[in-house]
Design an enzyme around this catalytic site. Structure first.
Site, short mmCIF file in Angstrom:
data_model
loop_
_atom_site.label_atom_id
_atom_site.label_comp_id
_atom_site.label_asym_id
_atom_site.label_seq_id
_atom_site.Cartn_x
_atom_site.Cartn_y
_atom_site.Cartn_z
N GLY B 48 0.78 -1.23 0.00
CA GLY B 48 0.00 0.00 0.00
C GLY B 48 0.82 1.28 0.00
N ASP B 50 3.17 4.27 -1.36
CA ASP B 50 3.33 4.93 -2.65
C ASP B 50 4.80 5.17 -2.98
OD1 ASP B 50 0.54 5.05 -2.90
OD2 ASP B 50 0.50 6.84 -1.66
N ASP B 194 29.32 5.76 -8.95
CA ASP B 194 28.18 4.93 -9.40
C ASP B 194 28.59 3.47 -9.55
OD1 ASP B 194 26.03 3.83 -10.80
OD2 ASP B 194 26.13 5.24 -12.48
N SER B 232 11.87 10.48 -18.75
CA SER B 232 13.00 11.36 -18.49
C SER B 232 14.14 11.18 -19.48
CB SER B 232 13.52 11.11 -17.08
OG SER B 232 13.96 9.77 -16.98
N VAL B 364 19.77 1.14 -24.36
CA VAL B 364 21.09 1.03 -23.74
C VAL B 364 20.97 1.58 -22.33
CG1 VAL B 364 22.41 1.24 -25.90
CG2 VAL B 364 21.82 3.31 -24.59
N SER B 365 21.82 1.11 -21.47
CA SER B 365 21.80 1.55 -20.08
C SER B 365 22.37 2.95 -19.95
CB SER B 365 22.63 0.57 -19.24
OG SER B 365 22.83 1.08 -17.94
N GLY B 366 22.10 3.59 -18.85
CA GLY B 366 22.66 4.92 -18.59
C GLY B 366 23.84 4.87 -17.65
N HIS B 367 24.25 3.65 -17.28
CA HIS B 367 25.30 3.52 -16.27
C HIS B 367 26.57 2.87 -16.84
CE1 HIS B 367 22.61 4.65 -12.94
NE2 HIS B 367 21.68 4.02 -13.63
N HIS B 389 25.65 4.17 -4.88
CA HIS B 389 24.62 3.87 -5.87
C HIS B 389 24.64 2.39 -6.26
CE1 HIS B 389 21.88 4.60 -9.25
NE2 HIS B 389 21.66 5.79 -8.75
N ASP B 442 2.30 7.11 2.29
CA ASP B 442 1.07 6.45 1.85
C ASP B 442 0.01 7.52 1.79
OD1 ASP B 442 -1.08 4.87 1.34
OD2 ASP B 442 -1.00 3.72 3.21
#
Lengths: 554, 554
Positions: B48, B50, B194, B232, B364-367, B389, B442
């Protein structure tokens, strides 16, 4: 003149548009045989459900027609519904030795003693009045897997079962290409084939490649080794045993289903365990870490499995120690990724080294990729084709693969659970449907949890509940006790005293607004409490707990 | 003499042992600056809930020390907690133009108007009393992403932010290798980097490769095209726009967050949309299917997203038609695999063709992968290294990667949320910890759902509940109404009348067994009802519904 008696009906009751609960009914001249009888595991939204089995109401209605169940192999999604099925329809069950060994164990747990289990050898033909059912060896991630050919006077059906092609299988038991080709040459009316890996180009690697990786890992390891894999993957277990023996390690087996399978498979000769290699969990203390291998369940991160409990330090007898080398010899089944990831993190946190799919080739699939599927199509050369064992996207793409191989589009039949396909030498068409679907099992209850109960569980899980109780005088219609409000799973009450206090005021007001006459109409009163409280709570919290107004009369 | 004033404290309050809610506090000489302020999405067991934000009680306690927030980029796990944070601690927020554009939009939704947002250009340096904060351009799956260098009198900290290396970025904005190398040459005390893709060998492909695949697909398509991707990912959107323009298609944008981002990014010049290419959803009827592209949210199978609603025929204005070509230009984030798979099946069932990760290179990944991470380490050459990260396994393996590159093991610091790292030229060590953890949101409630509420929700979700109400006379202690039993989410009542009847008998018996004296001890009575009913229900059903006994007194 009877109509349609000369056609074969094929009715999948599970396994279409899903990977799970495989069960296909084949009906000809008032007789029905079944291929497989599996379960599936609950989807996320099936809250509290333990397992799912197919709806067999069609078979119950035609109970007398059902003559037997033929099993392709011993995986849960092919045998798991048997105990529930056989309690309702007790017919003979046919399968290979390992398959029936696993079934027998399962039936014992359910205290079913009066089932006829008949062991069949690959290559053997079972005559069942209108059907001749032939078992043909294939390779899969469990030993003793078979395709099944159903011969009738109007034609042959060929069901691949779950399969892959392994030219160097661990047990040396090769897929019977010769017989499959022969059946193909004699003419196959309809083929049903495994669609699981239809999205993957190329071919699935041999199980033997995993052995090479295991050997490499074992040869360099100085610490204790823990291998988690599927209990039913007997060949994988054999390879772990081989590597352990080669590098002079003793083996401890842990996890209920792992202990069961190792027991059944050893007894039946499917596992070859050298004398003295297997030791009891309580003997571990007699050996150095570098002399030990632990084989365990939990490769899917299942919270109650041995590996998960070890990783969380909740196992009575076993613990993960810094330096342990843990091999997760499996890929996460879709939906289990997070669970597996959590266990991997916990293992790392305990100081273990963890080898898993992202880092090494320690698993191969048990299902055929595109090139293997193509070969199967080329060998069997069926007139009609019905892809099975897959989600819709897999069935669809398997149909496209058949089309690429030259099969006319109208001969490719994408079916669904419950849909009747009628086939004979002249054609194949969908002619109707029978009841089908999911029967949910929760504890001892079979089918007593349905959509309403699940909807309530979902509602309760998201915002909890609020019970409002009020006692009313039968004579005066006045409130004589309450309203009392109790909430669970909604909000932390001690920090929300104001909210609860105001909620009570709202209920009081709702009661006051009901006139003397209306007070006696309980449903009016209940709805009034429900609506006012719901609006109030949503406005204050943007949540919708379940509201249960209860009125007592004295 | 004050102790420790000349050391820098680094306190991650989120982003360690998790991918989400990134927030790192950097404290020096009684001043604190923050890098990022993100949210995370709830784990499956957070029923429940958010969203989840970091526990900031340490910052609230030292509110006066907090001087500003520096944002690396505009993803939710880096900016999503800002509205909640700024309501408690209103400090200036620094970031690049797109990042702050997205923040501004978010703050408006929360009606926060009094926040100072200061746009920073990559390459710019912000002087904040004891800190000089420098933004350095990197590549990522959102435009305008930066690494952040924090210069202090005792040394420089370097935080990579989320990054990958893209030598051919869509916007032409290259990662500032020169400046990063220069900072490295000047000496970096500690790097935070990262760790998301540390398990992947090699290097992440350029975003531009996706454009080539898109062009190829667009060039051959004759039907309507639907592209689902992350709102995004502005560069991905740009490439879809480019392909649409090249092949003479009009674009319709659908999904709340997609419309928002396209709006903000176009306005700020991050999206270059040729005149007349974008049309309104209501103008679609004026064009042929082959002249249309729909860009939509829902690449993660989110049930409320535009794509999911279209696939389920629940979208007011849009429908999936047979022949539509759907491109899911994203990989499922761990945990979303089943949701994505469900949408793909639904799309196929509606007759659409679906292109997704298993079938083509459309994401493709962003990392950064291993080789990119190594380059970052070689350029920055920090004295100390703290991987960030990532889940524990990622942090651990990133540490090992640094060690392989020659960094002494004792200079690699695997931290956790809330743990204080103190660093200066002489050394770095963990010196204690501050409160940290998950604050659950919530609805409107921030932090009012904790473990007890979640435990109740879990309990209710698994087996439902049974409410037992009984009214008792104050004078006689006798039962005057009830017991009434109401259940929800437990069992389908109409088919279980016997069970409910017997449950009532059990309660009656429990009440009878309470003597007159005990009747007045409510808790005794309640426990007695609870225990007897629980045992009865478990024996009959192997389920454990929540039992709520309520006693009213009149």
């Amino acid at each position: 003149m009877k109509k349609n008696t000369s056609k074969i009906k094929i009715i999948p009751l599970g396994g279409m548009n899903e990977i799970g609960k495989n069960l296909t009914a084949i009906e000809y001249k008032d007789e029905i045989i079944l291929i497989d009888c599996g379960l599936s595991f609950p989807e996320e939204e099936m809250l509290g459900i333990d397992i799912v089995i197919p709806d067999i109401s069609y078979l119950l209605k035609h109970k007398d027609k059902v003559k037997g169940i033929f099993l392709t192999h011993g995986h849960e999604d092919h045998i798991g519904a048997l105990p529930y099925f056989l309690k309702k329809i007790n017919v003979p069950v046919y399968g290979t030795r390992l398959t029936l060994g696993l079934v027998e164990f399962k039936l014992k747990e359910h205290r079913l003693n009066n089932v006829k289990l008949q062991v069949v050898k690959p290559g053997q033909m079972i005559k069942k009045s209108n059907f001749e059912v032939e078992f043909i060896r294939v390779n899969h991630s469990i030993a003793d897997a078979c395709a099944i050919a159903v011969h009738t006077e109007i034609g042959t059906l060929f069901h691949t079962g779950d399969f892959k092609i392994d030219h160097t299988p661990i047990d040396g038991d090769l897929m019977d290409f010769g017989r499959i080709a022969e059946i193909g040459s004699q003419g196959v009316l309809l083929m049903m084939a495994d669609s699981t890996n239809v999205e993957r180009p190329g071919a699935t690697m041999s199980e033997r490649t995993v052995g090479a990786t295991l050997d490499e890992i074992f040869s360099g390891a100085k610490s204790r080794i823990i291998v988690a894999t599927f209990a039913s993957n007997v060949h994988r277990l054999q390879q772990v045993i081989n590597s352990a023996d080669k590098y002079h390690r003793k083996i401890v087996v842990s996890g209920r289903s792992m202990v069961n399978v190792v027991g059944v498979a050893s007894e039946l000769g499917y596992l070859n365990v050298p004398e003295g290699v297997m030791i009891d969990i309580n003997e571990m203390g007699n050996y150095n870490d570098s002399e030990l291998v632990l084989i365990t369940t939990g490769s899917q991160g299942e919270p109650m499995s041995a590996l998960s409990r070890m990783a969380a330090s909740e196992h009575k007898k076993l613990d993960v120690q810094p330096g342990d080398l843990v091999i997760i010899s499996a890929n996460p089944i879709p939906g289990n990724e997070k669970l597996v990831s959590r266990v991997i993190n916990q293992l790392f946190e305990r100081g273990a080294e963890v080898i898993y799919e992202a880092l090494a080739d320690i698993h191969v699939s048990g299902h055929a990729c595109q090139e293997e599927l193509k070969l199967m199509h080329r060998l069997v050369r069926p007139k009609f084709f019905m892809p099975v064992h897959g989600e819709y996207r897999h069935l669809k793409q398997h149909g496209e693969l058949a089309e690429e191989l030259g099969m006319p589009r109208e001969n490719i039949l994408i079916s669904s659970n419950g849909v009747i396909l009628e086939v004979d030498g002249n054609g194949a068409k969908f002619t109707g449907s029978v009841p089908s679907g999911n029967i949910l099992i929760d504890g001892l209850g079979v089918g007593d949890v349905g959509n309403i109960v699940l909807r309530d569980r979902r509602h309760l899980s998201e915002d909890g509940l609020m019970v409002v109780v009020v006692t009313i005088s039968k004579e005066s219609g006045e409130v004589v006790a309450g309203p009392d409000i109790i909430s669970r799973g909604f909000v932390y009450v001690r920090e929300s005293e104001d909210l609860m206090h105001n909620a009570r005021l709202i209920v009081k007001k709702a009661l006051e607004n009901c006139s003397g006459r209306q007070m006696k109409e309980w449903s009016y009163m209940k709805n009034s409490i429900k609506d006012d409280l719901k609006n109030f709570l949503y406005q204050k919290t943007k949540r919708n707990p379940m509201i249960l107004p209860i009125i007592m009369e004295v």
